[in-house]
Each structure stands twice: as C-alpha cells, then as structure tokens.
Scaffold this active site. Sequence first.
Site, PDB file in Angstrom:
ATOM      1  N   ASP A  46       0.815  -1.206   0.000  1.00 24.75           N
ATOM      2  CA  ASP A  46       0.000   0.000   0.000  1.00 24.75           C
ATOM      3  C   ASP A  46       0.855   1.266   0.000  1.00 24.75           C
ATOM      4  O   ASP A  46       0.533   2.246  -0.681  1.00 24.75           O
ATOM      5  CB  ASP A  46      -0.915   0.013   1.225  1.00 24.75           C
ATOM      6  CG  ASP A  46      -2.070  -0.967   1.084  1.00 24.75           C
ATOM      7  OD1 ASP A  46      -2.460  -1.276  -0.052  1.00 24.75           O
ATOM      8  OD2 ASP A  46      -2.590  -1.418   2.115  1.00 24.75           O
ATOM      9  N   THR A 160     -10.110   3.471   6.413  1.00 28.63           N
ATOM     10  CA  THR A 160      -9.712   2.258   7.139  1.00 28.63           C
ATOM     11  C   THR A 160      -8.240   2.287   7.543  1.00 28.63           C
ATOM     12  O   THR A 160      -7.728   1.299   8.051  1.00 28.63           O
ATOM     13  CB  THR A 160      -9.960   1.002   6.276  1.00 28.63           C
ATOM     14  OG1 THR A 160      -9.268   1.145   5.040  1.00 28.63           O
ATOM     15  CG2 THR A 160     -11.443   0.808   6.008  1.00 28.63           C
ATOM     16  N   ALA A 161      -7.570   3.415   7.329  1.00 23.50           N
ATOM     17  CA  ALA A 161      -6.157   3.541   7.683  1.00 23.50           C
ATOM     18  C   ALA A 161      -6.019   4.255   9.033  1.00 23.50           C
ATOM     19  O   ALA A 161      -6.571   3.810  10.032  1.00 23.50           O
ATOM     20  CB  ALA A 161      -5.414   4.273   6.561  1.00 23.50           C
TER      21      ALA A 161
END
Length: 260
Positions: A46, A160-161
């Site tokens: 990512d 979602t990080a």
Amino acid sequence: MAEFNRLALLVSDSDRAQEAADTIIRPLTDWVSIEDADAVVVLGGDGFMLQSLHGMLDEGVIRPAYGVNLGTVGFLMNKNRQPDKLLGRIARAKPHTIAPLAMEAVTEDGEVHRFCAINEVSLLRETRQTAKIEVSVDGKVRIKELVCDGVLLSTPAGSTAYNLSADGPILPLDSQLLALTPISAFRPRRWKGAILPDRSQVTFKVLESEKRPVSAVADQREIRHVAEVRLEISRENELTLLFDPGHALDERIVSEQFVV
C-alpha cells in the site's frame, strides 16, 4: 470495458517485489513509460502504491493503476495470484475512482505549501504540549478550541487507515463523505468527530502555535510549524484504481466493518 494495450511497470525496492518483477512480470509484455501507457502496474504494498499515485499527481501524468500486493496488508492492491495471467486479469479489472484531498498549509512564517492526500491529512502536536486547534467547516467555526494530540480529515479510501486507528468511522467508497476525527481529544472530551459531505471545505487554525507547535501530514508528506490548514476535495485530480472482480476496494471497505 477499457482496453489497456500499453502498460507501464513500477516496482518497489523490496526484494520480494524485485524478484517477482525479474522472474515473472517483466517477460510478460513490452513495457512502456508512464507517459506512453494506458495503465500502470504497481508491484509492492500500500505504501508504494500511495507513493506511485503521488508521483503521477506530481508529474501531472495520471493513469489507471493496477496493484499487485507484494507487501503486508495490500488494501489498495490485488492479490498476488496467477502472476503469469496478469495481462488477462488487467483486461477484466473494474475501475474505481477516488478523489484526493487538496491541502493548502500556511506555516508560521507565512510560507504556503500545497499537496494532495489520497488517504488523509492529519495535524499532530510536535512537542509534549497538547495542540489547540480551531475547526471550521465551510467558513463557520464549529469548534472554537479543540485540545488534543491532533485531528485528521479522511477520504473514504483512507477511512480504514489512520482514521480507523483513531476510532473514526469507516466510509463506503461511493458515500461522497469525509471523516473528521480527533486524535486523543482532551477537550471537548465527548466530541468523537463528524461525518461531512465531501463538498465541504475544512479549515484548521492552530492556536498558540509558538507555544504549541503543530505539523500537518498529507499522507507521507509533512509540513512543520503550521498556522492554518485548508482542505477540500480535488476533483481535477481524480485517480483510478483497477481491481479484480470480487476484490474491489468498496467491498473491502464494507467487509472491514464486520471484522471483530
């Protein structure tokens, strides 16, 4: 369905990614430069995907990106499976568009810095002193003094990080929303954040900045000693991620809400 006849290849520095590129991926086709490509294949995790997307934004050459996960989480990537069939997978991939945040940060000495953030922009205290931040939305002051370790504004792709780690809400990819989330808020103690329309303009003004210095971080880029930060969605810099059918980012975001 879009056709991607000319592909560029970006490979992270990790040994695993370099080995996969040399032994399997590079022999698959004649790779071209990003400028000449219809799409970009990104090998790594990512972090490297974010780095690659930012590189395209910086150069003004934006291409759809298909990620192959050779990192850890791989939330923005596709699974590393059947690498010898990569070209066919890309041909069947589904596009998902994400719009980054545009950040304009003004430092204490008046310098103006402009960056884009795909995941989030976070303000963080630089010393042991808590930060004091005024929060405005669309020109209206919503919190006169947020006493905290920091505060962040997240896109759905980034929800979602860091946002999730700070107890912020998970946002569906097509929700057209932003998550405004405090980081260890001391006052107002009960404020847990807000969900805003993505047309909103958010301004953070640092109070007592000399005594309580604050840095602004747009994904991986940090500006120290900021006085004011202005944020809004950058429609002109929309990015396209390509996902295998059944493994799209929007499905991952929904699934993440049921993880226990």
